[in-house]
Structure formats: structure tokens, C-alpha cells
Enzyme design. Structure first.
Site, PDB file in Angstrom:
ATOM      1  N   HIS A  67       0.813  -1.229   0.000  1.00  0.00           N
ATOM      2  CA  HIS A  67       0.000   0.000   0.000  1.00  0.00           C
ATOM      3  C   HIS A  67       0.843   1.273   0.000  1.00  0.00           C
ATOM      4  CE1 HIS A  67       0.031  -0.510   4.677  1.00  0.00           C
ATOM      5  NE2 HIS A  67       1.010   0.289   4.319  1.00  0.00           N
ATOM      6  N   HIS A 103      -1.230   4.932   9.968  1.00  0.00           N
ATOM      7  CA  HIS A 103       0.143   5.446  10.105  1.00  0.00           C
ATOM      8  C   HIS A 103       0.157   6.850  10.701  1.00  0.00           C
ATOM      9  CE1 HIS A 103       0.218   2.480   6.846  1.00  0.00           C
ATOM     10  NE2 HIS A 103       1.517   2.351   6.997  1.00  0.00           N
ATOM     11  N   HIS A 121      10.310  -4.481   4.025  1.00  0.00           N
ATOM     12  CA  HIS A 121      10.884  -3.145   3.874  1.00  0.00           C
ATOM     13  C   HIS A 121      11.187  -2.540   5.234  1.00  0.00           C
ATOM     14  CE1 HIS A 121       6.592  -2.096   4.359  1.00  0.00           C
ATOM     15  NE2 HIS A 121       6.853  -0.806   4.393  1.00  0.00           N
ATOM     16  N   GLU A 157       4.214  -5.470   8.542  1.00  0.00           N
ATOM     17  CA  GLU A 157       2.845  -5.341   8.014  1.00  0.00           C
ATOM     18  C   GLU A 157       2.321  -6.649   7.430  1.00  0.00           C
ATOM     19  OE1 GLU A 157       2.827  -0.593   6.830  1.00  0.00           O
ATOM     20  OE2 GLU A 157       3.491  -2.040   5.349  1.00  0.00           O
TER      21      GLU A 157
END
Lengths: 280, 115
Positions: free
Chosen positions: A12, A59, A193, A240
Site C-alpha cells: 500500500h 500510520h 521493507h 505489516e
């Protein structure tokens, strides 16, 4: 009765919204990623979901560190996107399905998950970008949504095992909903990541591939790892994958892959996408 | 006990200890969701930081736009990304700064991971 028709999991990253806003879908940097969704678009035309139950992480748009739920479910009639600090264009509002939301809330709390209930929620790139990937073009969204938010910001995070159990509870909750609804599951974020620290730019292709393969053959595979072990293997934001895992667990034990895409990099991220159907 | 052992090299686990230490800084960064607040920061950085009660360590890190120092001062990368956004910096700029390479080198490294 409500029926789960499939599960889409996808990265995303905010850069996706920027690429969409600039119309860069055909640029060499982006083409492989956006093209990966073409089979998903064809599948969606046939599958015609009514509602998407979307497992994502906020976030720092709706939640801050003053009050940070581990698990939260939205029960609003409408959800809006908003500026997250980067002036990326907002998207059209999403219609909610409060009746389904409250059914899910009642069911998972009865099942032992003491989630936070939200009648107002603004939704960030982690929800909006996957929606825009599935239904491009900026037209009104053809599905209603129920957001399921999981904390991946502030440790302690819920364990992979706990997220898997929450997913199973969501699956039971959807299956017991008396209305005839076609429900699409979505899990967003990942894959490997890391944005922060001297380890920024960390990517782990081998682990990502294993994880993606596990989602059809052995979905609980990743629950053997602790949160710190997952940060080590996938990066501090690669965690995530918990959101993928939760959505996948809601699909039920057996699944078959319709399409998948894995591409390094978009932005700082190993980008992944999978579309699964429940095993017949 | 609020602080986790830091078991992953080059990685600060954002645990209770960090969240407590970084609260003022992260709260200021959260305010940058609003364009008017971003403009107010640019107009009067000192005044804006003072209003959020940043610690001297946090104020220095903000002054130097130094991401590793911001993290050491309790900043969380998700909120810091909003701060970086004020200067038009994306996560690849931030990654390059933290790893001490140019943005082009950082991007090339990511591409190499895919091979």
C-alpha cells in the site's frame, strides 16, 4: 447468509497514490506493478463483491500515541481520506456498512477479542491505495467497506499467532451474518521493507517468497515467529505482513491462488500482491 | 520495564520507552497532517517547536533535519515522514540520509535487491 468470495492482499506504499495522481501507470518503473492488477480487475467483474472487509494499519492519521488500540473495527456510515502531510490528493469517500460492522464487533468480542469500536474514522493510504488499485479510475466505489485496523506502530504489537486467531474470528463472524452478501477480504501493507535506522532499505526476497507460498499451502506457517524475529526477517515495516496474515486467516483453512505479483522495488518496498479464493 | 532489548542491528524498536521519550516530537509531527500547521512551522520554527515542548535533544535533531538523531530522540518514522514531507523529502531521501549514501545510490541498492 454472507459469503466470503476471496482475499486480496497488496502493498500500500504512499508512492502508489503519487503515481496514480501523475498517471504514471505505464512508466517502466511502475508498469509491472500496476499490470499485476489486471487479472484482479477481471476477477472482480465476475465476483461482484458487495462489501470489502479491509485489514490495514493506520500510520498516524486516525490514531496517535495518546490512545492507540491494538485492534479496532470501524462502524461508520462513511469513511473519508485526508491529508497525511504530503499533499497527496484525497479519494472519494467510502460507504460503510454499520450493520455488518456491529455484527463483526459483537461476534469477535464474544470470541474473546476486546477490540476498539470506532464510529468515526479517517482512513489513510493503507486503505485508500489498495482500493484504488482494485478499482482504478476515481469513480464512486462499487463496494461498501468495513475497516479492521491493527497497530503496527507502537510496540508491543500483537503477535502473528494472535493476528491469525483474529482473522479466524473475523471469518466465523462473516460466515454467521444472516444477510446475503458477497464479502471480499483485503489485507494491506508489506512486504519486506524498512524505512528507519541504519538498516533502512532492508529487503528479504527469500522470506517474502516463502511467506507468499505459505498463504496457500500452510497459512499458519509464519505464526512460529515472534514479532522481533519478524522485524529481523522482514524489516521494521515489513511487519505489516501481519495484516496479510489476518485477512488470509479469515478466508478459512484452504485457499487457491488466482493470481500473484511480486516486484522489487516500489519506493523502499518489496511489493507483493495475491488474490486467493477459498478452496472449493 | 518499558524498554525492549534492541536485538536487530540498525533498528530502534519503537517500544514504550521510545514512545515516552519521543512523545512531544511525535505529537508535533502528527500536527503536520494539517497544511496550515506545516506553514506555521515554516514561518516560525522556534515558536512552533516551543509550543510542543520539544526537549533540547529533539530541538537539535529537528534543526539539523537529522533522521537518525530524530529517532534517537524518540521519533517514530511514520510521524517523522510527515516532518520530512515539509521539505519535499520522501522515504528514499530519508533512507539515503540514514545510510550515508546518495539517493541515487540508495535507489540502485533497492533495485539490486530484486535481482
Amino acid at each position: 447468509m454472507a459469503k466470503i468470495i476471496g482475499c486480496v492482499t497488496t502493498s500500500h506504499v504512499p508512492a502508489i497514490a503519487r503515481a496514480i495522481a501523475r498517471g504514471e501507470q505505464e512508466d517502466p518503473y511502475w508498469k509491472e506493478w500496476f499490470d499485476g492488477f489486471k487479472p484482479v480487475h477481471r476477477w472482480l467483474e465476475q465476483a461482484k463483491p458487495d462489501v470489502a472487509v479491509i485489514v490495514y494499519n493506520d500510520h498516524g492519521l486516525n490514531f496517535f500515541l495518546d490512545k492507540l488500540p491494538t485492534f479496532a473495527i470501524g462502524a461508520a456510515a462513511e469513511y473519508q481520506s485526508a491529508d497525511e502531510g504530503w499533499n497527496i490528493p484525497t479519494v472519494l469517500p467510502f460507504k460503510g456498512d454499520p450493520e455488518l460492522s456491529w455484527h463483526l464487533i459483537n461476534s469477535v468480542v464474544t470470541d474473546g477479542f476486546d477490540i476498539t469500536m470506532c464510529q468515526e474514522m479517517v482512513v489513510d493510504h493503507a486503505l485508500c491505495n489498495p482500493m484504488a488499485l482494485l478499482w482504478p479510475g476515481g469513480k464512486p466505489w462499487p463496494v461498501r467497506i468495513v475497516p479492521v485496523e491493527i497497530n503496527t506502530v507502537q510496540f508491543p504489537l500483537p503477535s502473528a499467532a494472535r493476528c491469525y486467531q483474529l482473522g479466524e474470528a473475523l471469518g466465523r463472524a462473516i460466515a454467521s451474518y444472516p444477510q446475503d452478501l458477497r464479502v471480499l477480504l483485503m489485507g494491506t501493507g508489506g512486504l519486506s521493507h524498512q524505512l528507519d535506522g541504519e538498516r533502512a532499505g532492508f529487503i528479504n526476497k527469500e522470506f517474502d517468497k516463502k511467506f507468499m507460498a505459505s498463504l496457500t499451502a500452510d497459512p499458519a506457517w509464519v505464526t512460529r515467529y515472534s514479532t522481533i524475529e519478524l522485524v529481523e526477517r522482514t524489516g521494521s515495516q515489513g511487519i505489516e505482513l501481519l495484516l496479510w496474515l489476518t485477512a488470509r486467516a479469515a478466508l478459512g483453512s484452504g485457499a487457491r491462488e488466482i493470481t500473484a505479483n511480486y516486484h522489487i522495488p516500489i519506493s523502499n518496498t518489496a511489493a507483493g500482491m495475491m488474490l486467493l479464493e477459498p478452496a472449493a | 520495564m518499558t524498554t525492549t532489548r534492541q536485538p536487530v542491528p540498525g533498528t530502534t524498536i519503537f517500544d514504550g520507552g521510545q514512545a515516552q521519550k519521543g512523545y512531544a516530537l511525535n505529537k508535533m509531527c502528527m500536527s503536520f497532517n494539517d497544511a496550515a500547521n506545516r506553514a506555521a512551522f515554516v514561518r516560525d520554527e522556534d515558536g512552533y517547536c516551543a509550543r510542543y515542548g520539544l526537549t533540547p535533544q529533539q530541538r537539535e535533531a529537528v534543526r539539523h533535519r537529522n533522521v537518525l538523531a530524530l529517532i534517537a530522540a524518540g521519533g517514530n518514522i511514520y510521524y517523522l515522514a510527515k516532518f520530512a514531507g515539509i521539505f519535499g523529502l520522501d522515504v528514499q531521501d530519508i533512507g539515503a540520509q540514514q545510510t550515508g549514501v546518495s539517493k541515487e545510490e540508495f535507489k540502485a541498492r533497492l533495485v539490486a535487491e530484486g535481482r
